[in-house]
Scaffold this motif. Sequence first.
Motif, PDB file in Angstrom:
ATOM      1  N   SER A  38       2.640   6.402   5.672  1.00  0.00           N
ATOM      2  CA  SER A  38       2.279   5.143   5.120  1.00  0.00           C
ATOM      3  C   SER A  38       1.015   6.116   4.341  1.00  0.00           C
ATOM      4  CB  SER A  38       2.111   4.073   5.629  1.00  0.00           C
ATOM      5  OG  SER A  38       4.147   3.760   5.691  1.00  0.00           O
ATOM      6  N   GLU A  42       2.341   7.985   1.155  1.00  0.00           N
ATOM      7  CA  GLU A  42       2.734   6.820   0.043  1.00  0.00           C
ATOM      8  C   GLU A  42       0.828   6.368   0.146  1.00  0.00           C
ATOM      9  OE1 GLU A  42       4.433   3.780   2.680  1.00  0.00           O
ATOM     10  OE2 GLU A  42       6.947   5.199   2.170  1.00  0.00           O
ATOM     11  N   ASP A  44      -1.019   4.191   1.374  1.00  0.00           N
ATOM     12  CA  ASP A  44      -0.516   2.728   1.937  1.00  0.00           C
ATOM     13  C   ASP A  44      -1.613   2.495   3.227  1.00  0.00           C
ATOM     14  OD1 ASP A  44      -0.607   0.120   1.427  1.00  0.00           O
ATOM     15  OD2 ASP A  44       1.841   0.084   1.570  1.00  0.00           O
TER      16      ASP A  44
END
Length: 298
Positions: A38, A42, A44
């Motif tokens: 993540s 990603e 994020d």
Amino acid sequence: MESGSKKNHSREKKEKGLFHVIHKVPSGDGPYVRAKHSQLVEKDPEAAIIWFWKAINSGDRVDSALKDMAVVMKQLDRSEEAIEAIKSFRGLCPRNAQESLDNVLIDLYKKCGKIDEQIALLKHKLKLIYLGEAFNGRPTKTARSHGKKFQVSIKQETSRILGNLAWAYMQKSNFAAAEAVYSKAQMIDPDANKALNLCHCLIKQARYNDARLVLQDVLRYELSGSDDLKSRNRAEELWLELDLHPSNSPLLSSFSGLSFEDDFVEALERVMNEWAPARTRRLPIFEEISQLRDQMAC
């Protein structure tokens, strides 16, 4: 047909391995790996923090999860929360992870402007070096900067920590204390950046002649980092500032010793008395520092 299937499997395995190398994501499927995915793939950070918490609570690479989560929190201006997380959960981490957790804490304290906490932790790290307990008892450690690994010696680490301690004193406008600590750091492992900061401390105490002597070492390229553009520009700025002060101020110079604060001197004496007894694991570099204990700020 079976041969083609094996080739595809081998190619997929190779591509998966390359993916982990390129994105610097560890292999596996646990919460820590998902957190890193993540964070790095990603992009994020909020999701990464959730997975880092899951990793910590499930015991999955707790020390790495705690450090990495603190870094992400700092990026999100959640440094206060990161500080509390490290303080609360560092007890779950092995002993060999405590030093790196301290380094993360110091950065977080700096980010939050917690100068007193930063000073206390830096002094603690110096005491660990003094007792021979830094680097988990080894003479060097492996550090990483900009993706490159390199070896750091106890001598270099001591100078680095002293430099950080002196900088913290500068933030409190305690220039006499900062000067004393920068001087010790320069004796151990001199460089241009610490010399420029030392020069600044001397100027603040109206000790212009001493400041010129320190600055000349940088201007003459006699110190490591003297050729750095940022250092050159700062050196020239300090020289221009010194041009405004042809010589020391007689009044301020004669009372420069009074700039040491009473509590600073008392703390100095207390710590040095604590360190005074001979210790079998005491490192040679501290023998050098102790010879100048009247000024030592840690």
